[in-house]
Enzyme design. Structure first.
Site, PDB file in Angstrom:
ATOM      1  N   SER A   1       0.908  -1.398  -0.134  1.00  0.00           N
ATOM      2  CA  SER A   1      -0.046   0.150  -0.058  1.00  0.00           C
ATOM      3  C   SER A   1       0.907   1.272   0.044  1.00  0.00           C
ATOM      4  O   SER A   1       0.591   2.276  -0.615  1.00  0.00           O
ATOM      5  CB  SER A   1      -1.015  -0.140   1.263  1.00  0.00           C
ATOM      6  OG  SER A   1      -1.898  -0.983   0.984  1.00  0.00           O
TER       7      SER A   1
ATOM      8  N   ASN B   1     -14.466 -24.065   4.763  1.00  0.00           N
ATOM      9  CA  ASN B   1     -13.409 -23.722   5.640  1.00  0.00           C
ATOM     10  C   ASN B   1     -12.860 -24.596   6.574  1.00  0.00           C
ATOM     11  O   ASN B   1     -13.656 -25.814   6.738  1.00  0.00           O
ATOM     12  CB  ASN B   1     -14.027 -22.409   6.370  1.00  0.00           C
ATOM     13  CG  ASN B   1     -13.000 -21.747   7.293  1.00  0.00           C
ATOM     14  OD1 ASN B   1     -12.119 -21.381   6.580  1.00  0.00           O
ATOM     15  ND2 ASN B   1     -13.365 -21.330   8.651  1.00  0.00           N
ATOM     16  N   ARG B   2     -11.567 -24.531   6.845  1.00  0.00           N
ATOM     17  CA  ARG B   2     -10.962 -25.402   7.929  1.00  0.00           C
ATOM     18  C   ARG B   2     -11.890 -25.413   9.061  1.00  0.00           C
ATOM     19  O   ARG B   2     -12.245 -26.581   9.621  1.00  0.00           O
ATOM     20  CB  ARG B   2      -9.653 -24.626   8.450  1.00  0.00           C
ATOM     21  CG  ARG B   2      -9.127 -25.769   9.418  1.00  0.00           C
ATOM     22  CD  ARG B   2      -7.580 -25.200   9.751  1.00  0.00           C
ATOM     23  NE  ARG B   2      -7.816 -23.703  10.367  1.00  0.00           N
ATOM     24  CZ  ARG B   2      -6.532 -22.935  10.600  1.00  0.00           C
ATOM     25  NH1 ARG B   2      -5.527 -23.560  10.336  1.00  0.00           N
ATOM     26  NH2 ARG B   2      -6.651 -21.839  11.023  1.00  0.00           N
TER      27      ARG B   2
ATOM     28  N   ALA C   1     -13.291 -18.371   5.577  1.00  0.00           N
ATOM     29  CA  ALA C   1     -14.512 -17.587   6.230  1.00  0.00           C
ATOM     30  C   ALA C   1     -13.901 -16.424   7.010  1.00  0.00           C
ATOM     31  O   ALA C   1     -14.694 -16.192   7.935  1.00  0.00           O
ATOM     32  CB  ALA C   1     -15.135 -18.647   6.961  1.00  0.00           C
TER      33      ALA C   1
ATOM     34  N   THR D   1      -5.198  -3.233   7.943  1.00  0.00           N
ATOM     35  CA  THR D   1      -5.098  -4.516   7.604  1.00  0.00           C
ATOM     36  C   THR D   1      -4.869  -5.671   8.629  1.00  0.00           C
ATOM     37  O   THR D   1      -5.259  -5.362   9.819  1.00  0.00           O
ATOM     38  CB  THR D   1      -3.783  -4.632   6.660  1.00  0.00           C
ATOM     39  OG1 THR D   1      -3.915  -5.967   5.853  1.00  0.00           O
ATOM     40  CG2 THR D   1      -2.449  -4.483   6.870  1.00  0.00           C
TER      41      THR D   1
ATOM     42  N   LYS E   1      -8.996  -5.617  11.126  1.00  0.00           N
ATOM     43  CA  LYS E   1     -10.175  -4.951  10.401  1.00  0.00           C
ATOM     44  C   LYS E   1     -11.364  -4.927  10.988  1.00  0.00           C
ATOM     45  O   LYS E   1     -12.404  -4.084  10.820  1.00  0.00           O
ATOM     46  CB  LYS E   1     -10.332  -5.612   9.216  1.00  0.00           C
ATOM     47  CG  LYS E   1      -9.333  -5.380   7.980  1.00  0.00           C
ATOM     48  CD  LYS E   1      -9.644  -6.109   6.607  1.00  0.00           C
ATOM     49  CE  LYS E   1      -8.487  -5.915   5.994  1.00  0.00           C
ATOM     50  NZ  LYS E   1      -8.566  -6.536   4.445  1.00  0.00           N
TER      51      LYS E   1
ATOM     52  N   GLY F   1      -4.772 -11.583  -6.932  1.00  0.00           N
ATOM     53  CA  GLY F   1      -5.103 -10.409  -6.303  1.00  0.00           C
ATOM     54  C   GLY F   1      -4.679  -9.151  -6.463  1.00  0.00           C
ATOM     55  O   GLY F   1      -5.164  -8.310  -5.691  1.00  0.00           O
TER      56      GLY F   1
ATOM     57  N   TYR G   1      -1.628 -11.606  -3.609  1.00  0.00           N
ATOM     58  CA  TYR G   1      -1.027 -10.886  -4.885  1.00  0.00           C
ATOM     59  C   TYR G   1       0.445 -11.010  -4.731  1.00  0.00           C
ATOM     60  O   TYR G   1       1.131 -10.659  -5.589  1.00  0.00           O
ATOM     61  CB  TYR G   1      -1.583  -9.654  -4.970  1.00  0.00           C
ATOM     62  CG  TYR G   1      -1.176  -8.795  -3.632  1.00  0.00           C
ATOM     63  CD1 TYR G   1      -0.010  -8.237  -3.167  1.00  0.00           C
ATOM     64  CD2 TYR G   1      -2.394  -8.549  -2.711  1.00  0.00           C
ATOM     65  CE1 TYR G   1       0.026  -7.809  -2.027  1.00  0.00           C
ATOM     66  CE2 TYR G   1      -2.166  -8.068  -1.620  1.00  0.00           C
ATOM     67  CZ  TYR G   1      -1.103  -7.490  -1.108  1.00  0.00           C
ATOM     68  OH  TYR G   1      -0.975  -6.728   0.088  1.00  0.00           O
TER      69      TYR G   1
ATOM     70  N   ASP H   1     -12.949  -3.186   0.280  1.00  0.00           N
ATOM     71  CA  ASP H   1     -12.440  -4.541  -0.127  1.00  0.00           C
ATOM     72  C   ASP H   1     -13.532  -5.089  -1.197  1.00  0.00           C
ATOM     73  O   ASP H   1     -13.224  -5.706  -2.442  1.00  0.00           O
ATOM     74  CB  ASP H   1     -12.227  -5.547   1.037  1.00  0.00           C
ATOM     75  CG  ASP H   1     -10.844  -5.231   1.578  1.00  0.00           C
ATOM     76  OD1 ASP H   1      -9.935  -4.629   1.282  1.00  0.00           O
ATOM     77  OD2 ASP H   1     -10.682  -5.765   2.798  1.00  0.00           O
TER      78      ASP H   1
HETATM   79  P1  NDP Z   1      -8.492 -13.822   8.127  1.00  0.00           P
HETATM   80  O1  NDP Z   1      -7.524 -13.966   9.261  1.00  0.00           O
HETATM   81  O2  NDP Z   1      -9.533 -13.224   8.601  1.00  0.00           O
HETATM   82  O3  NDP Z   1      -8.681 -15.338   7.507  1.00  0.00           O
HETATM   83  C1  NDP Z   1      -8.036 -16.423   7.235  1.00  0.00           C
HETATM   84  C2  NDP Z   1      -8.649 -17.655   6.634  1.00  0.00           C
HETATM   85  O4  NDP Z   1      -7.572 -18.423   6.274  1.00  0.00           O
HETATM   86  C3  NDP Z   1      -9.473 -18.300   7.706  1.00  0.00           C
HETATM   87  O5  NDP Z   1     -10.770 -18.958   6.948  1.00  0.00           O
HETATM   88  C4  NDP Z   1      -8.778 -19.266   8.099  1.00  0.00           C
HETATM   89  O6  NDP Z   1      -9.441 -20.582   8.513  1.00  0.00           O
HETATM   90  C5  NDP Z   1      -8.007 -19.562   6.881  1.00  0.00           C
HETATM   91  N1  NDP Z   1      -6.459 -20.312   7.106  1.00  0.00           N
HETATM   92  C6  NDP Z   1      -5.702 -19.565   7.942  1.00  0.00           C
HETATM   93  N2  NDP Z   1      -4.578 -20.406   8.001  1.00  0.00           N
HETATM   94  C7  NDP Z   1      -5.153 -22.001   7.460  1.00  0.00           C
HETATM   95  C8  NDP Z   1      -4.482 -23.091   7.556  1.00  0.00           C
HETATM   96  N3  NDP Z   1      -3.207 -23.354   8.016  1.00  0.00           N
HETATM   97  N4  NDP Z   1      -5.179 -24.042   7.028  1.00  0.00           N
HETATM   98  C9  NDP Z   1      -6.518 -23.847   6.387  1.00  0.00           C
HETATM   99  N5  NDP Z   1      -7.079 -22.695   6.579  1.00  0.00           N
HETATM  100  C10 NDP Z   1      -6.261 -21.730   7.094  1.00  0.00           C
HETATM  101  O7  NDP Z   1      -7.735 -13.064   7.107  1.00  0.00           O
HETATM  102  P2  NDP Z   1      -8.506 -12.165   6.037  1.00  0.00           P
HETATM  103  O8  NDP Z   1      -9.739 -12.664   5.461  1.00  0.00           O
HETATM  104  O9  NDP Z   1      -8.269 -10.711   6.385  1.00  0.00           O
HETATM  105  O10 NDP Z   1      -7.254 -12.249   4.702  1.00  0.00           O
HETATM  106  C11 NDP Z   1      -7.341 -13.518   3.968  1.00  0.00           C
HETATM  107  C12 NDP Z   1      -6.239 -13.212   2.672  1.00  0.00           C
HETATM  108  O11 NDP Z   1      -6.837 -12.364   1.832  1.00  0.00           O
HETATM  109  C13 NDP Z   1      -5.001 -12.948   3.225  1.00  0.00           C
HETATM  110  O12 NDP Z   1      -3.988 -13.540   2.397  1.00  0.00           O
HETATM  111  C14 NDP Z   1      -4.870 -11.334   2.747  1.00  0.00           C
HETATM  112  O13 NDP Z   1      -3.607 -11.018   2.534  1.00  0.00           O
HETATM  113  C15 NDP Z   1      -5.690 -11.428   1.472  1.00  0.00           C
HETATM  114  N6  NDP Z   1      -6.404 -10.110   1.090  1.00  0.00           N
HETATM  115  C16 NDP Z   1      -5.860  -9.464  -0.380  1.00  0.00           C
HETATM  116  C17 NDP Z   1      -6.713  -8.410  -0.613  1.00  0.00           C
HETATM  117  C18 NDP Z   1      -6.256  -7.786  -1.877  1.00  0.00           C
HETATM  118  O14 NDP Z   1      -6.512  -6.782  -2.137  1.00  0.00           O
HETATM  119  N7  NDP Z   1      -5.857  -8.520  -3.013  1.00  0.00           N
HETATM  120  C19 NDP Z   1      -7.489  -7.465   0.407  1.00  0.00           C
HETATM  121  C20 NDP Z   1      -7.613  -8.122   1.749  1.00  0.00           C
HETATM  122  C21 NDP Z   1      -7.141  -9.309   1.950  1.00  0.00           C
HETATM  123  P3  NDP Z   1     -10.136 -20.646   9.942  1.00  0.00           P
HETATM  124  O15 NDP Z   1     -11.549 -19.979  10.111  1.00  0.00           O
HETATM  125  O16 NDP Z   1     -10.307 -22.357  10.206  1.00  0.00           O
HETATM  126  O17 NDP Z   1      -9.051 -20.089  10.996  1.00  0.00           O
END
Ligand code: NDP
Length: 283
Positions: free
Chosen positions: A21, A155-156, A132, A66, A70, A251, A230, A106
């Site tokens: 950013s 989701n996991r 999720a 970020t 959030k 992304g 990304y 987003d």
């Molecule tokens: P959150 O921490 O809110 O959610 C993470 C998700 O990933 C959950 O569903 C979690 O599952 C799952 N997860 C994490 N580790 C594992 C694992 N080892 N095995 C299986 N599932 C896993 O993150 P965000 O939603 O904020 O961000 C998610 C992605 O989106 C990031 O990589 C971020 O960089 C990207 N992003 C990109 C943007 C863009 O502009 N391109 C904008 C915003 C985000 P569980 O619920 O089981 O923990």
């Protein structure tokens, strides 16, 4: 040259060093000749409240939010717009006369990236989200507002997916919403009939990560795979999809579009999409 007139913007997160950013916003400000400086701030969860009070006291014009703040940031804002409230997450904060206003760009950024940049539609499509978390929430909200045929969340942790399903059903009860745990075989049938599969987990950030799905036997060439990650530009998931002839989207366009919408809020001018998208060429 920074002076007393320079508009200060920023981004808070933990970690923050990976964020593109500052590069995007400072680059666009330079292109447009604006006296503006966008600073990355490493803020951990324990310091969030103090950091927000500090940014407000220092008169910072606005900042992005970020991972992992959030959702937590919302408690420290004076106002949140309707979309951010519905999504339960804020990624952009604007300081207007000492009052902090929260927004979420987003979802809009995702939609712009898909439709205007990648010529892909979501209307009438069967959509699957892998994940999720906060991003899944923002993007599924947009899907519900844009007449998708169905929404499935894999989701996991099944309980987190079920919670999201409950929240989404209160926003729109007309779209069928299904949830599955990642290792439930029933999810494979849903993946097979999906049009658009969107990875919103953080799996893929590192090359050692597992795939966000347990199998890829369901791949069909008519499908489109989206990964909101990304960096790397092509995750293992997208690489496999491309090798099997699927359309793949990373992304980067979403990153540029959500940043352009945030910039619009910060400096009160039309979102400079061309300038933000041209910054991607050097990434
Ligand atoms: P959150 O921490 O809110 O959610 C993470 C998700 O990933 C959950 O569903 C979690 O599952 C799952 N997860 C994490 N580790 C594992 C694992 N080892 N095995 C299986 N599932 C896993 O993150 P965000 O939603 O904020 O961000 C998610 C992605 O989106 C990031 O990589 C971020 O960089 C990207 N992003 C990109 C943007 C863009 O502009 N391109 C904008 C915003 C985000 P569980 O619920 O089981 O923990």
């Amino acid at each position: 040259m920074i002076s007393g007139r320079t508009v200060i913007l920023g981004v808070i997160g933990d970690p923050i060093t990976h964020s593109f950013s500052p590069y995007l916003h400072n680059g666009v400000a330079a292109t447009l000749g604006l006296d503006l400086c966008y600073v990355p701030y490493h803020v951990n969860s324990d310091s969030l409240q103090d950091a927000v009070a500090g940014l407000k006291a220092l008169g910072v014009r606005g900042f992005n939010v970020t991972v992992p703040h959030k959702e937590a940031i919302m408690s420290y804002l004076d106002h949140c717009d309707e979309v951010a409230l519905a999504m339960g997450a804020v990624n952009t904060v604007v300081n207007r006369d000492g009052q902090l206003y929260g927004y979420n760009t987003d979802g809009k950024g995702f939609l712009y990236a898909l439709s205007d940049h990648h010529n892909e539609t979501i209307q009438g499509k069967h959509i699957v989200f892998l994940g999720a978390g906060g991003t899944a929430k923002a993007l599924s909200y947009v899907c519900l507002k844009n007449q998708v045929a169905s929404l499935s969340i894999i989701n996991r942790s099944l309980d987190k997916a079920s919670l999201l399903q409950k929240e989404l059903l209160t926003l729109n009860g007309d779209v069928p919403i299904h949830v599955f745990s990642r290792d439930d075989d029933a999810s494979l049938a849903v993946l097979k009939q999906a049009d658009l599969i969107i990875n919103v987990t953080s799996l893929g950030l590192s090359s050692d990560d597992d795939l966000p799905v347990v199998s890829t036997d369901w791949f069909r060439t008519e499908q489109c795979l989206v990964d909101v990650i990304y960096n790397p530009k092509e995750t293992q998931f997208l690489l496999l999809g491309r090798e099997h002839g699927l359309k793949t989207i990373n992304g980067l366009a979403m990153l540029a579009a959500q940043a352009a919408y945030a910039f619009e809020l910060f400096v009160d001018r039309d979102a400079p999409f061309d300038e933000f998208f041209s910054m991607l060429a050097d990434l």
